[in-house]
Design a protein around this motif. Structure first.
Motif, short mmCIF file in Angstrom:
data_model
loop_
_atom_site.label_atom_id
_atom_site.label_comp_id
_atom_site.label_asym_id
_atom_site.label_seq_id
_atom_site.Cartn_x
_atom_site.Cartn_y
_atom_site.Cartn_z
N LYS A 127 3.46 1.09 4.73
CA LYS A 127 2.07 1.22 5.20
C LYS A 127 1.31 -0.08 5.02
O LYS A 127 0.37 -0.37 5.76
CB LYS A 127 1.36 2.35 4.46
N LYS A 128 1.70 -0.86 4.01
CA LYS A 128 1.05 -2.15 3.76
C LYS A 128 1.81 -3.30 4.40
O LYS A 128 1.23 -4.34 4.71
CB LYS A 128 0.91 -2.39 2.26
N LYS A 129 3.12 -3.13 4.59
CA LYS A 129 3.93 -4.19 5.18
C LYS A 129 3.76 -4.27 6.69
O LYS A 129 4.01 -5.32 7.29
CB LYS A 129 5.42 -3.98 4.87
N VAL A 177 0.90 -3.69 9.57
CA VAL A 177 -0.54 -3.45 9.73
C VAL A 177 -0.98 -3.70 11.16
O VAL A 177 -0.66 -4.74 11.75
CB VAL A 177 -1.35 -4.36 8.77
N VAL A 193 -4.04 -4.61 13.38
CA VAL A 193 -5.33 -5.27 13.18
C VAL A 193 -6.19 -5.10 14.43
O VAL A 193 -5.78 -5.48 15.53
CB VAL A 193 -5.15 -6.77 12.88
N GLU A 248 -8.09 -2.90 9.52
CA GLU A 248 -6.64 -2.70 9.44
C GLU A 248 -6.30 -1.22 9.31
O GLU A 248 -7.05 -0.44 8.73
CB GLU A 248 -6.07 -3.45 8.24
N ALA A 249 -5.14 -0.86 9.86
CA ALA A 249 -4.59 0.49 9.73
C ALA A 249 -3.07 0.35 9.77
O ALA A 249 -2.55 -0.62 10.34
CB ALA A 249 -5.09 1.40 10.85
N PRO A 250 -2.33 1.29 9.17
CA PRO A 250 -0.87 1.20 9.24
C PRO A 250 -0.36 1.27 10.68
O PRO A 250 -0.91 2.01 11.49
CB PRO A 250 -0.41 2.42 8.44
N GLN A 302 6.26 -9.11 6.20
CA GLN A 302 4.91 -8.60 6.42
C GLN A 302 4.61 -8.80 7.91
O GLN A 302 4.78 -9.89 8.45
CB GLN A 302 3.89 -9.38 5.59
N TYR A 347 1.85 -8.16 11.14
CA TYR A 347 0.54 -7.79 11.67
C TYR A 347 0.65 -7.69 13.19
O TYR A 347 1.09 -8.64 13.84
CB TYR A 347 -0.51 -8.85 11.33
N ARG A 378 -5.74 -14.40 7.71
CA ARG A 378 -4.57 -13.86 7.01
C ARG A 378 -3.56 -14.96 6.71
O ARG A 378 -2.81 -14.88 5.72
CB ARG A 378 -3.95 -12.73 7.83
#
Length: 304
Positions: free
Chosen positions: A83-85, A87, A89, A96-98, A151, A153, A178
């Motif tokens: 969920k954090k890896k 994102v 945008v 931000e959202a998953p 990661q 985005y 970022r």
């Protein structure tokens, strides 16, 4: 003095309790959930976070890994959560959202090859009705990169299918922000641009780079090489690595901090001599891009 010490102790105790409360969040067990399945659905690697989950819920788990339907369980916050890896945008709002939710249960850690890599994916559809192929490809590509530790985005699309310089400016702002937050890591931008894609047709894929960016050229080169290895086209692949010429691409390349490459997708044409032809298989296409991306990262790591 005693009063001061008592106050300091009380403040410290409250801070500790608050910190502990912020180390987890609560979810409700659904039908068929065990510890592994619940953690997977929250985007966590069960093998890594199983022990922490048991500690957080020691008062509720008595036998094995069975969970009680409808019961609330504490799930640890973790920086390596999918969920954090991954994102999504929203550039204008910088929110931000998953990227993934229901799909998390099907994802798993494959390696940590890309643990120090950060990727920014931009999807630009010139024809709104034909956008599903590039959107699905971007999601599959994001999942593959995340499963290897990256990661990722993904930039949310503007409401207007034809991206303007205005939205490009928003992309620059959120990506550069970022980039600075991840300073010191390997960071790259990939723009997927789709033209008029016909359902079920073959694709002509062109790989572009900015002529003043050695890293961007190298990034494009590695992606291009994977297409060369798998393509059935007789096109001279050396002609398929092109230079940014359009205004939007040049604006991005000149203003964002990470290196950028572009994949341009069009329905196959007999007259397209400078592009690589590829059947529209989303999974195969996403895997080829991810292989090229990982080759670029591995090659850089080897040189270092």
């Amino acid at each position: 003095m005693k009063l001061r010490l008592s106050l300091l102790f009380w403040v410290g105790a409250c801070t500790l309790i608050f910190a502990q409360d912020n180390n987890f969040y609560q979810v409700v067990a659904e039908q068929g959930d065990g510890i592994f399945s619940l953690l997977r659905k929250q985007g966590l690697d069960p093998a890594k976070h199983y022990g922490t989950f048991l500690e957080l819920n020691s008062d509720k788990i008595k036998e094995g890994s069975a969970l009680k339907l409808g019961e609330e369980y504490k799930v640890p916050y973790a920086s390596d959560s999918f969920k954090k890896k991954g994102v999504l945008v929203e550039a204008v709002a910088d929110s931000e959202a998953p990227i993934f939710n229901a799909e998390l249960s099907q994802m798993s850690v494959k390696s940590d090859k890309l643990k120090d890599a950060v990727y920014y994916l931009i999807v630009e559809n010139k024809v709104e009705s034909d956008g599903s192929f590039t959107k699905d490809t971007a999601k599959r590509l994001a999942a593959e990169l995340m499963e290897h530790g990256a990661q990722v985005y993904v930039m949310g699309e503007p409401s207007n299918s034809n991206a303007s310089k205005g939205i490009m400016g928003e992309y620059v702002k959120v990506i550069n922000k970022r980039y600075l937050q991840n300073m010191g890591k390997y960071q790259r931008v990939l723009l997927l641009r789709a033209g008029d894609l016909s359902q079920g047709s073959a694709l002509d894929v062109a790989v572009y780079h900015y002529n003043k960016s050695e890293q961007g050229q190298r990034f494009a080169h590695h992606i291009q090489n994977v297409f060369k290895q798998h393509s059935v086209s007789n096109t001279n692949v050396d002609e398929a690595s092109l230079i940014f010429e359009d205004e939007n691409s040049l604006y991005l390349a000149k203003n964002i901090l990470p290196a950028i490459s572009l994949l341009s997708l069009e329905s196959s044409s007999k007259t397209a001599q400078s592009k690589i032809s590829l059947k529209t298989n989303k999974t195969k296409f996403a895997n080829m891009i991810s292989n090229g991306i990982m080759n670029d990262y591995a090659d850089l790591e080897f040189e270092n």
